[in-house]
Design an enzyme around this catalytic site. Sequence first.
Site, PDB file in Angstrom:
ATOM      1  N   LYS A   1       9.751 -25.012 -39.596  1.00 60.52           N
ATOM      2  CA  LYS A   1       8.869 -24.205 -40.439  1.00 60.52           C
ATOM      3  C   LYS A   1       9.501 -24.027 -41.816  1.00 60.52           C
ATOM      4  O   LYS A   1      10.641 -23.584 -41.936  1.00 60.52           O
ATOM      5  CB  LYS A   1       8.611 -22.834 -39.794  1.00 60.52           C
ATOM      6  CG  LYS A   1       7.591 -21.995 -40.547  1.00 60.52           C
ATOM      7  CD  LYS A   1       7.235 -20.744 -39.763  1.00 60.52           C
ATOM      8  CE  LYS A   1       6.268 -19.850 -40.526  1.00 60.52           C
ATOM      9  NZ  LYS A   1       4.969 -20.513 -40.785  1.00 60.52           N
TER      10      LYS A   1
ATOM     11  N   ALA B   1      -7.380 -15.453 -41.639  1.00 57.98           N
ATOM     12  CA  ALA B   1      -6.182 -14.749 -41.172  1.00 57.98           C
ATOM     13  C   ALA B   1      -5.006 -15.706 -41.158  1.00 57.98           C
ATOM     14  O   ALA B   1      -5.160 -16.905 -40.916  1.00 57.98           O
ATOM     15  CB  ALA B   1      -6.408 -14.159 -39.782  1.00 57.98           C
TER      16      ALA B   1
ATOM     17  N   MET C   1      -3.733 -27.091 -33.691  1.00 61.18           N
ATOM     18  CA  MET C   1      -4.648 -25.988 -33.382  1.00 61.18           C
ATOM     19  C   MET C   1      -6.010 -26.518 -32.957  1.00 61.18           C
ATOM     20  O   MET C   1      -6.634 -25.988 -32.038  1.00 61.18           O
ATOM     21  CB  MET C   1      -4.796 -25.068 -34.589  1.00 61.18           C
ATOM     22  CG  MET C   1      -3.665 -24.066 -34.727  1.00 61.18           C
ATOM     23  SD  MET C   1      -3.600 -22.883 -33.352  1.00 61.18           S
ATOM     24  CE  MET C   1      -5.124 -21.999 -33.628  1.00 61.18           C
TER      25      MET C   1
ATOM     26  N   GLY D   1       3.795 -16.171 -43.280  1.00 62.20           N
ATOM     27  CA  GLY D   1       2.586 -15.483 -43.719  1.00 62.20           C
ATOM     28  C   GLY D   1       2.338 -14.209 -42.941  1.00 62.20           C
ATOM     29  O   GLY D   1       1.892 -13.195 -43.490  1.00 62.20           O
TER      30      GLY D   1
ATOM     31  N   HIS E   1      11.300 -18.272 -36.584  1.00 60.83           N
ATOM     32  CA  HIS E   1      10.429 -19.388 -36.231  1.00 60.83           C
ATOM     33  C   HIS E   1      11.266 -20.639 -36.002  1.00 60.83           C
ATOM     34  O   HIS E   1      12.471 -20.647 -36.247  1.00 60.83           O
ATOM     35  CB  HIS E   1       9.392 -19.653 -37.333  1.00 60.83           C
ATOM     36  CG  HIS E   1       8.288 -18.647 -37.374  1.00 60.83           C
ATOM     37  ND1 HIS E   1       8.393 -17.454 -38.051  1.00 60.83           N
ATOM     38  CD2 HIS E   1       7.044 -18.654 -36.802  1.00 60.83           C
ATOM     39  CE1 HIS E   1       7.268 -16.771 -37.906  1.00 60.83           C
ATOM     40  NE2 HIS E   1       6.434 -17.472 -37.158  1.00 60.83           N
TER      41      HIS E   1
ATOM     42  N   GLY F   1     -10.868 -29.735 -38.445  1.00 56.51           N
ATOM     43  CA  GLY F   1      -9.435 -29.962 -38.304  1.00 56.51           C
ATOM     44  C   GLY F   1      -9.105 -30.228 -36.847  1.00 56.51           C
ATOM     45  O   GLY F   1      -8.063 -29.813 -36.341  1.00 56.51           O
TER      46      GLY F   1
END
Length: 237
Positions: free
Chosen positions: A152, A116, A16, A158, A148, A11
Site C-alpha cells: 500500500k 466512501a 473488489m 484514506g 496495512h 470495475g
Amino acid sequence: MTAPIRLLIHGASGRMGQALLRLCNESGNCQVVAAVTRKSPPQRVVDGVPFFAASELSGVPAFDVAIDFSLPEGFDPVLALCVARRAALVSGTTGLSEAQRGELASAASVIPVLWASNFSLGVAVLNELVERAAVALKGWDVDVVEAHHAQKKDAPSGTALTLGEAAAAAGAHVSYASLRAGDIIGEHTVQFSGPGERIELVHRAGSRDIFARGALHAASRIAGKPPAAYRVRDLLD
C-alpha cells in the site's frame, strides 16, 4: 418476496469487482445485470452475468444501482450514465479530482450517491464513535495509528484521514502514524489520551470481503432513496 436489486458492477475485473460478483451470486438478494471492465472482456457471459467493455457502457441494460470500484478516468462516464438513467451510484474509486468531487456533489441533487474510502460497516460505526468521543473529551490528544500491507503506497490511509477528520470536526488536533508491513489487510486505532487515562477505539479487518459486503449492503439500502449524498453510516439500518 422483494425483487433483487439490479446491479451494474463497474470495475468488474479488479479485486473488489471480483469479490462483488462472487458475493452477490451467493446472497440471492441482488442480480448483476452488467459487469463492466476497462478492456474488452474475453467472454461475453460468465456464470450468467453479461460483460461489457467500458466503451460499451451506454448499451448496458436497465439497473437500479451502479457499484463503482474503478479508476478516476472511468468515473465520469459511469456517473453520467447514472444521472441519465436516474439510477443510484455507490463508489469507492479513489484518487478523484476536485472537479470530479464537484460533479458528484452536483449529481446528488438528481440521484442518490454514496462515495466512501472504506465500506466496512464496522468502520462506519467507529467513525461515529470517534465523533462522539472527540466532542466529549475536549483537549485530549488524538492519535490515529493505521497498519496495512507492504504494497500500500498512500499513507496515512484514506480511512485514517476520514477518522481524523471526524475528530478534527470537534476541534481536536490529530496526529497520524502509519505502518506498512507483510499482508496486513487493514487496522485502525484512534487513541484519545488525557491526564492519567487513555481510550483506544480499534477496528481490524480480517478479510477484504468486508468491504464488498459493505458496498452490497449500501447498494441494497440506497436503491429507491431520494436524491442526496449519503454516507455508509446513513444506511446501516
